[in-house]
Design a protein around this motif. Structure first.
Motif, short mmCIF file in Angstrom:
data_model
loop_
_atom_site.label_atom_id
_atom_site.label_comp_id
_atom_site.label_asym_id
_atom_site.label_seq_id
_atom_site.Cartn_x
_atom_site.Cartn_y
_atom_site.Cartn_z
N GLY A 190 19.23 4.95 -45.90
CA GLY A 190 20.69 4.77 -45.80
C GLY A 190 21.09 4.18 -44.46
N PHE A 191 20.36 3.21 -44.00
CA PHE A 191 20.57 2.74 -42.63
C PHE A 191 20.73 1.22 -42.49
N THR A 208 29.36 8.95 -42.28
CA THR A 208 28.51 8.84 -43.47
C THR A 208 27.45 9.94 -43.47
N ALA A 209 27.05 10.38 -42.27
CA ALA A 209 26.00 11.42 -42.19
C ALA A 209 26.45 12.69 -42.90
N ARG A 229 17.10 9.41 -54.41
CA ARG A 229 16.73 8.82 -53.11
C ARG A 229 16.01 9.85 -52.23
N LEU A 235 22.95 8.42 -33.28
CA LEU A 235 23.90 8.27 -32.19
C LEU A 235 24.14 9.64 -31.54
N GLY A 255 20.85 11.11 -39.15
CA GLY A 255 22.03 11.84 -39.62
C GLY A 255 21.72 13.33 -39.70
N VAL A 275 20.16 2.94 -31.39
CA VAL A 275 18.94 2.14 -31.56
C VAL A 275 19.23 0.64 -31.61
N ILE A 320 26.66 12.27 -46.83
CA ILE A 320 25.35 12.34 -47.49
C ILE A 320 24.88 13.80 -47.53
N TYR A 376 23.89 -1.42 -42.99
CA TYR A 376 25.11 -1.43 -42.19
C TYR A 376 25.10 -2.54 -41.13
N ARG A 433 23.68 16.15 -50.65
CA ARG A 433 22.41 16.91 -50.71
C ARG A 433 22.68 18.40 -50.93
N ILE A 464 30.98 4.93 -39.42
CA ILE A 464 29.55 5.02 -39.74
C ILE A 464 28.97 6.41 -39.45
C1 LIG Z 1 24.38 6.87 -44.15
S1 LIG Z 1 23.92 7.79 -42.77
C2 LIG Z 1 22.25 8.21 -43.26
C3 LIG Z 1 21.77 9.45 -42.60
C4 LIG Z 1 20.41 9.94 -43.09
N1 LIG Z 1 19.39 8.96 -42.95
C5 LIG Z 1 20.51 10.42 -44.52
O1 LIG Z 1 20.00 9.72 -45.42
O2 LIG Z 1 21.09 11.48 -44.74
C6 LIG Z 1 23.65 6.54 -41.51
C7 LIG Z 1 23.31 7.13 -40.16
O3 LIG Z 1 22.99 6.07 -39.25
C8 LIG Z 1 23.48 6.44 -37.97
N2 LIG Z 1 23.61 5.25 -37.13
C9 LIG Z 1 24.44 4.21 -37.34
N3 LIG Z 1 24.30 3.31 -36.36
C10 LIG Z 1 23.36 3.79 -35.53
C11 LIG Z 1 22.79 3.29 -34.33
N4 LIG Z 1 23.18 2.13 -33.81
N5 LIG Z 1 21.83 4.03 -33.71
C12 LIG Z 1 21.44 5.21 -34.25
N6 LIG Z 1 21.96 5.72 -35.38
C13 LIG Z 1 22.91 5.03 -36.01
C14 LIG Z 1 24.81 7.08 -38.29
O4 LIG Z 1 25.32 7.86 -37.23
C15 LIG Z 1 24.46 7.90 -39.54
O5 LIG Z 1 24.03 9.19 -39.21
#
Ligand SMILES: C[S@@+](CC[C@H](N)C(=O)[O-])C[C@H]1O[C@@H](n2cnc3c(N)ncnc32)[C@H](O)[C@@H]1O
Length: 347
Positions: free
Chosen positions: A205-206, A27-28, A80, A143, A106, A179, A31, A209, A35, A24
């Motif tokens: 994008g959050f 994924t940052a 997006r 994270l 991310g 979080v 993305i 998951y 961009r 996970i």
């Molecule tokens: C797909 S990425 C999206 C990043 C950003 N929002 C973007 O659109 O570019 C998902 C993000 O959620 C973060 N993430 C996943 N689980 C998390 C958690 N429990 N607490 C904080 N961040 C989390 C990941 O580390 C990652 O950076």
């Protein structure tokens, strides 16, 4: 109707990788690579010079691959990004919201994208706002692994708090926090977030998951700390897109109903594939069938959604004042005519 994903509650990024095969945190970077490619194809659409910096450091081969893609393959992230850029731009420039919180930020570089967001043009806080500790602030939560990486890449690029201030960028706190398990609200408040003032939360994008219970919990937490007048933006997928075997764990067929549960109103939901939000991008690759009828629950959709926290109803005396003003507005032309006939006001 599609079967929902069996679902695994959040037990940390490592366990998530073991259970789902999805890294996970990686994924940052992916993305960011998209961009970077979008910025390269059309800089006047999205100008994110930091995206390439982040992607080069974290996933160089992905970046190399992504910048070679044909533009239609970049459309998802282009559309997006722009959709949520608009949410934040309006919140700050038109509604005067001073608190922006990015959950799972991310390598989001909105805080640094001075050209797109015209940060330097945001009117400075009034003395009253400053006294209340209200100055434009962005909180980026992710994270610790991602936040540490982000900070070190930015530091190496010379983008520290002094540089940000001299470029008139918003005050930004990058906070490493899980979080899903930590008391992130207390952390946010320690960094100056004030729940009595409107804010703009973004979950881009959050949410998909996580399993339903985790999604419900974070939505409750956010909804409890957002004052009337606040805004929220989130991306989601349909239930059919979050079935067993998919990388997504949560989906909804009605983002509006989902958000209204927590008192959000004026929900604007857009499906990727709707030409209204395409902004000139060719969506034929990312959404070959365009949008399908809403009652077809087998369709795998992607939603981009925004909503508002309503202002409290006007107090009784304000309602009365508005009624009188409304009445006067209607009666005025007649009153003026009668006055003219009677010669009232003539010298
Ligand atoms: C797909 S990425 C999206 C990043 C950003 N929002 C973007 O659109 O570019 C998902 C993000 O959620 C973060 N993430 C996943 N689980 C998390 C958690 N429990 N607490 C904080 N961040 C989390 C990941 O580390 C990652 O950076």
């Amino acid at each position: 109707m599609a079967e929902p994903s069996a679902g695994r509650a959040w037990k940390g990024a490592d366990r998530y990788l073991e259970d789902t095969g999805l890294n996970i945190t990686a994924t940052a970077g992916s993305i960011a690579a998209y961009r970077a490619a979008v910025s390269l194809v059309n800089q006047s659409f999205i100008d994110d010079p930091y995206a390439a910096l982040f992607a080069r450091d974290t996933c160089p081969s992905k970046l190399e691959e992504t910048v070679k893609l044909e533009p239609p393959k970049l459309a998802r992230i282009a559309v997006r990004t722009k959709f949520f850029d608009k949410l934040i731009f309006e919140a700050v420039h038109e509604l005067g919201i001073k608190q922006v919180v990015l959950i799972g930020a991310g390598f989001d570089a909105r805080a640094l994208r001075g050209r797109d967001f015209r940060w330097a043009e945001v009117p400075p806080s009034t003395p009253r706002e400053l006294m209340d500790g209200q100055r434009l602030t962005i909180w980026e939560l992710d994270l610790p692994e991602i936040i540490n990486k982000k900070n070190s890449i930015l530091r190496r690029a010379g983008m520290d708090s002094h540089m940000a201030r001299s470029m008139k960028l918003p005050l930004t706190f990058r906070i490493g926090v899980d979080v899903m398990v930590e008391d992130w609200m207390s952390v946010l408040k320690r960094y100056g977030f004030q729940s009595q003032y409107p804010s703009c939360f973004l979950l881009e994008g959050f949410l998909y998951y996580f399993v339903e219970d985790d999604v419900q919990r974070i939505m409750t937490q956010i909804s409890n700390v957002t004052a009337p007048g606040s805004r929220i933006g989130l991306s989601a997928v349909s239930a059919a897109a979050a079935t067993n075997g998919s990388r997504w764990q949560w989906g909804t067929d009605s983002p509006a109903r989902f958000l209204e549960t927590w008192g959000w109103t004026d929900v604007a939901e857009q499906e990727l594939g709707n030409p209204e939000i395409a902004e000139g991008w060719d969506l034929s690759y990312v959404s070959p069938n365009g949008t399908s009828p809403r009652d077809d629950f087998n369709v795998k959709r992607t939603w981009y959604v925004t909503a508002k926290k309503p202002l409290p109803p006007a107090k009784a005396h304000e309602k009365m004042k508005n009624k009188i003003l409304e009445f006067w507005e209607k009666a005025r032309p007649w009153a003026l005519k009668v006055a003219a006939i009677l010669g009232v006001g003539r010298t």
